[in-house]
Each structure stands twice: as C-alpha cells, then as structure tokens.
Design an enzyme around this catalytic site. Sequence first.
Site, mmCIF file in Angstrom:
data_model
loop_
_atom_site.group_PDB
_atom_site.id
_atom_site.type_symbol
_atom_site.label_atom_id
_atom_site.label_comp_id
_atom_site.label_asym_id
_atom_site.label_seq_id
_atom_site.Cartn_x
_atom_site.Cartn_y
_atom_site.Cartn_z
ATOM 1 N N CYS A 335 0.794 -1.230 0.000
ATOM 2 C CA CYS A 335 0.000 0.000 0.000
ATOM 3 C C CYS A 335 0.833 1.290 0.000
ATOM 4 O O CYS A 335 0.457 2.246 -0.705
ATOM 5 C CB CYS A 335 -1.013 0.003 1.135
ATOM 6 S SG CYS A 335 -0.488 -0.743 2.679
ATOM 7 N N ARG A 364 8.089 -10.708 5.305
ATOM 8 C CA ARG A 364 7.978 -10.446 6.737
ATOM 9 C C ARG A 364 8.733 -11.535 7.486
ATOM 10 O O ARG A 364 8.682 -12.699 7.110
ATOM 11 C CB ARG A 364 6.512 -10.415 7.179
ATOM 12 C CG ARG A 364 5.732 -9.293 6.500
ATOM 13 C CD ARG A 364 4.270 -9.307 6.866
ATOM 14 N NE ARG A 364 3.501 -8.510 5.920
ATOM 15 C CZ ARG A 364 2.178 -8.505 5.850
ATOM 16 N NH1 ARG A 364 1.479 -9.247 6.688
ATOM 17 N NH2 ARG A 364 1.555 -7.773 4.955
ATOM 18 N N GLN A 382 0.725 -11.125 -2.539
ATOM 19 C CA GLN A 382 -0.654 -10.705 -2.297
ATOM 20 C C GLN A 382 -1.318 -10.307 -3.613
ATOM 21 O O GLN A 382 -0.697 -9.666 -4.454
ATOM 22 C CB GLN A 382 -0.685 -9.508 -1.343
ATOM 23 C CG GLN A 382 -0.203 -9.829 0.066
ATOM 24 C CD GLN A 382 -0.201 -8.596 0.952
ATOM 25 O OE1 GLN A 382 0.288 -7.540 0.566
ATOM 26 N NE2 GLN A 382 -0.746 -8.732 2.143
ATOM 27 N N ASP A 384 -3.066 -7.925 -4.385
ATOM 28 C CA ASP A 384 -3.356 -6.665 -3.721
ATOM 29 C C ASP A 384 -3.957 -5.642 -4.674
ATOM 30 O O ASP A 384 -3.604 -5.596 -5.860
ATOM 31 C CB ASP A 384 -2.053 -6.091 -3.148
ATOM 32 C CG ASP A 384 -2.223 -5.589 -1.731
ATOM 33 O OD1 ASP A 384 -3.367 -5.459 -1.294
ATOM 34 O OD2 ASP A 384 -1.202 -5.330 -1.083
ATOM 35 N N HIS A 386 -5.489 -1.308 -4.412
ATOM 36 C CA HIS A 386 -5.832 -0.144 -3.609
ATOM 37 C C HIS A 386 -6.654 0.806 -4.465
ATOM 38 O O HIS A 386 -6.245 1.170 -5.569
ATOM 39 C CB HIS A 386 -4.573 0.518 -3.055
ATOM 40 C CG HIS A 386 -3.820 -0.392 -2.146
ATOM 41 N ND1 HIS A 386 -2.804 -1.216 -2.594
ATOM 42 C CD2 HIS A 386 -3.984 -0.668 -0.823
ATOM 43 C CE1 HIS A 386 -2.356 -1.940 -1.582
ATOM 44 N NE2 HIS A 386 -3.054 -1.627 -0.503
ATOM 45 N N LYS A 470 -11.944 -3.477 8.907
ATOM 46 C CA LYS A 470 -11.868 -4.462 7.831
ATOM 47 C C LYS A 470 -13.159 -5.265 7.751
ATOM 48 O O LYS A 470 -13.891 -5.391 8.730
ATOM 49 C CB LYS A 470 -10.722 -5.451 8.069
ATOM 50 C CG LYS A 470 -9.355 -4.856 8.278
ATOM 51 C CD LYS A 470 -8.311 -5.958 8.394
ATOM 52 C CE LYS A 470 -8.480 -6.791 9.652
ATOM 53 N NZ LYS A 470 -7.509 -7.901 9.749
ATOM 54 N N HIS A 516 -8.366 -0.912 0.679
ATOM 55 C CA HIS A 516 -7.398 -1.989 0.481
ATOM 56 C C HIS A 516 -8.198 -3.271 0.260
ATOM 57 O O HIS A 516 -9.161 -3.521 0.989
ATOM 58 C CB HIS A 516 -6.519 -2.203 1.716
ATOM 59 C CG HIS A 516 -5.848 -0.983 2.247
ATOM 60 N ND1 HIS A 516 -4.471 -0.869 2.325
ATOM 61 C CD2 HIS A 516 -6.335 0.181 2.774
ATOM 62 C CE1 HIS A 516 -4.155 0.295 2.873
ATOM 63 N NE2 HIS A 516 -5.271 0.948 3.154
#
Length: 640
Positions: A335, A364, A382, A384, A386, A470, A516
């Site tokens: 993000c 991570r 991910q 992902d 946005h 979320k 997100h």
Amino acid sequence: MINISLPDGSVRQYESGVTPMDVALSISEGLARNVISAIVNDNQVETTTPITKDATIKLLTWNDEMGKKAFWHSSAHLLAQAILEFYPEAKLTIGPAIEKGFYYDVDFGEDKFTEADFAKVEKAMLENAKKKAEFKLYSVSKADALETYKDNEYKTELISNLQDGDITFCTHDNFTDLCRGGHIPNTGIVKAAKILNVAGAYWRGDEKNKMLTRVYGITFPKQKDLTEYLELLEEAKKRDHRKLGKELGLFAFSEKVGAGLPLWLPKGAALRRKLENFLLKEQQKMGYEMVISPHIGQKELYVTSGHYAKYGADSFQPIKTPNEGEEFLLKPMNCPHHCEIYKTSQWSYRDLPKRYAEFGTVYRYEQSGELHGLTRVRGFTQDDAHLFCTPDQLLEEFKKVIDLVLYVFTNLGFDNYSAQISLRDPENKEKYIGTDENWAKAEQAIITAAAEKGLPTVVEYGEAAFYGPKLDFMVKDALGRQWQLGTIQVDYNLPERFDLTYTGADNEKHRPVMIHRAPFGSMERFIAILLENTAGNLPLWLTPDLFTILPISEKYVEYGEKVLNLLAEEEINGLIDSRNEKTGKKIRDAEINKIPFMLIIGEKEAENGTVSVRRHGEGDLGEMTIQAFINFMKEQIKLK
C-alpha cells in the site's frame, strides 16, 4: 434484589450473590445439567461465581465456542496435573485453550517427553477426571504467590508483572495452578482425552529464551466426539497441502534458499498463473489498472505509512547502501508504494476512482518455529489492490469489491463462509492511527455495505488494522475448519499521511478515501487452503496437466505425441507417459498424481484416430475421436 438480563432480552430478579448455576436451575434442570461456564458482563466466569449487582449473563454449554474454551482450559489443568505425577521436577509455565484443544508449555529439565509417554498421561488424566473434583478459584497475595512458586522462574516472572488483587490460583483435587479463571464446574465432565503431539516452543515466544516442550492435547465430553475428531485428523493428514504439494510437484523448500521461502515448480507456477489470469480478467472488467512496485523501499516510506512503527520488529533487518548512508527494507506491504503511484499525477474528482492492482510479493520475518508450509511463510505474493475514491463513491466501490470476493469464492467452491466486521478496540485506541471521526465513518461504511449485500456477519472488536476497519471473509473448508481468506479495508488515514489529494467540483483540494482489498489474501496461503479443501483434486480449469497420454507400447508413442500437439493447439495442456511400463502401472500413477483424464492409445486408437478416455476417480468413459475429446474438454473447463 438484583436484575439479571438474559440473551433473549428478558430480565429476572434474584437475591444478591446468585450464581450462574442458580440462574440456570431457575430456568430448567435440563439447562443446568448442560451449563459448564458463563459470561457475566462480558467476562467469562465459573458457574459458581457470585453475582452481587445488576448484570447481563450468557450461560454456556459445550456447544458454545466459549464453553469449549472453558472446557479445554480446564483440561489443560488436568494435563499439567498428570504430567507432574510422572515428572514431579518439571516446571509448568502456561496452558491456554486454543481453537481446537489446548497446550501446556513445560520445562522438563533433563527429562524428555515423547510420544511413548502419551498413553500413560492420557490414562492419568481420565482417572483424575473421574474424581469429579471441583475447580475452585481464589485470590492470593503477590507475596504468597511468589513464595509458592519461588522454585519456578517462569511462574515467578508472570507473577512479578501482576499486582496485588489481580492474582488468582485455581485448585482441583491435589493440583493448584496460577490461573485467571474460566473453568468448568468439575473434572467429571471430561470423558475422553488425547495427547496429540509435542513441539518445541521458546518461553514467551522469544528466541533468546529457553526452549520448552509444548504438549498439545484435546478432550471431549463424549468418547464418540473424540473418535470423530481423530477420524477428521486422519483425513486432514491426507489433505495436508505440504504432502499434496510434494506429491503433485507444485512447490518445494530448500534449506540453502532459506526457511519460509517457497520454490514454485513448473506445475505450481502454472497453477498460480491460472489463478492470476482468472482474477486479472475479472479485474480488468471492473476497471482496475495493473501496476508493479519494487521489492524494497526506503525505510522512510514505511515510517510515513506507519507500518514501521507497528511492524518494524517483524521486518527483516534494513539494507544499508555502502556510501550514501540510506536504509532500505524488504517490502512488507504494497500500500505505501501504491500511495506513491497515486501521487505521480494530479487528479480531479472526474478521474476517480483509481483502482491500482498488483500481484506484489512482500516479506515479513516469521520465527522459524512458526513457519508452516505455504500458510506461514517469509515471502508471499498478495493479490493486492488499492482503490482511491471520493467519500461519495466509497459505499458503491466497497460493495463492488464484495461482489468480486464472492465471485472468487463461487468459482473456487468456497460456498460456506461468513463475514467478520473487524473494528478497533474502543478501550485501546492508542493501537490505531487517525481521528475518531474518520474511524466512525470508515466503520459505518463497512457495516452499511455488508448489510446492503445481505452478508451473514459477526462483529469483532480489536481486530481492525492499525489504519482502518476491515471486512474479513471467514471460509469453512470441506473438513469444517475455518480460514480467513479475502479481506477489504477502509482507510482514511494513509491518504492523510501521504498527503494524497484530488480536485473537487468546487475546485478545492480534497482527500480521497482508500480501500485496500485482497480476495485471495496471499497466493501461497490461498493455494494451500484450496489444495486441502479439494484434497488435491483441483477444479479442471485450474489443473496444470489436464490429461496424460498412455501409449500401451513404444510403437504408439509417435501417435501419442501427435495427439499431444493437437490438443496443445487448442490450449488443452497435458503430458505423455512414454515410460516402458505396463499400462496398469501408468494408470495407477496417473490416479495417484490426480491427473483428471487418461488417454489410452494402442493399435485400434492409432488406426481410428481416436483415444480411449478414463477419468480420475470415475473410470472408463469410452472411445472418442480427438475432436470429440477437444469439444468435451472445452465444455468441462467452462464448468467453473
């Protein structure tokens, strides 16, 4: 008299000092026989706990999640009691209930606790349970608690962080433990017990501390329940994605590459591409634009976003440039990069929403003991995206993302799901960034969108991301296990931290709202769950190799290769098994490898331009022309 409010909205009056069990008895003896715990004013207590003022109460049975928690937490005491009978010098640490069962972390000193010890401990647990000993919780002064555990440095450390008035012990039979409470009435309710496995665990999860032995167990109020659970475990072992991934040649791990860093083999890479293309096609219909961001970013980027303050300890060590003195981090999130992509241009309200999507790999640091196949890794991708929109567009955009998540679930066979509305903890707001006003708007948007889409939802406080609430999709697989897959988040805060703007109809600068979203969550974890849910029998449209051609002798390999090429031209991909093996063995191997179709060819098929078709798990489908098989496959692939 005090007022007791029940879950059905009714209010009953009782004398001060009434217990949850008294309340249950006043309703019905049948209920009282089944009540094993209670929640009073949001706190889980024993059924014997006196209630001295007006309260709300929920009576818990084995069928309630929190009832199971009390049952398994109490069972951890039984486990610890049995362990001390055989290992009196062992030092106990903590023993919580978990999603399925419980564990106890124990320092066995020079002794070893192995699978050979399971049976005797199980037997001792059940023998002690038959005594029907009551669990009695009582307060202890800090000085007395420290004296009791003066020879146990683990309990001493826990007590040292508590205050007088906050320390309680629990005693049953001849066993006492430091404990906060939440027990069943007596041990006799436990009728079946099983030690499941042992593992290493650092004290308090810190690699700098001593390695303890974590003993996992589970108990039930009926032997039948344990038998069914163990059968489910056996089925889960067969479906373990690590086992299937190896058997099907999808992914591997290498010590030289590093723990938690999966290597995707050709078939696994093909599966990933199919999933990516599936989502990519639908995203393009919905107006998403694909972007690519680097695998590293300057530390300052994550300081700005707030991720470094919250997750810096879970990041890999910074990469420092030799001469410039700069610090970079492996990307833990996509993000912040997407915020910077948004900032590359000036936007008008007419340009919004902007929807940036990326299959972005992030990194991570996870402790080695917490790594688990593809479900807990150190590098993962991910799906992902946005979305940057105006406040007026937020609700509609959020609902469209819900539609996308449900489209993914429908096409991949996940039809048993619920949605968790994850809000911030109102009692601990310092964990989060942003104003109360923005949080209220973000939370209400999620609640409204979920209601308008008719989603079955539960609300969980304290589960929000640090920057926004979320909507998490909780999916049950074929074995009834619950997983968190897709997630959608509303964020008013990162646009402020990155100073993102658009020009409104009033020709003034305004702040966009950020959504997100990740329908898969991560490719690695999603594939793991998909493999276990399907037992490796993937949907046809996702299967890397749709068929294998089985020539009955070397004479027909040339014809088999011709068939292989004809099917490849129609984008129906498979392989040919030209080994000098008997056809029966080739069929067995294809079945084990879960290849959907087997095309057997011999003299008759070569002369007729046909193939004899078998389907995995079903058997013979008969002889088909190559064109007929092509048409058949195209129809089958359409059936997502």
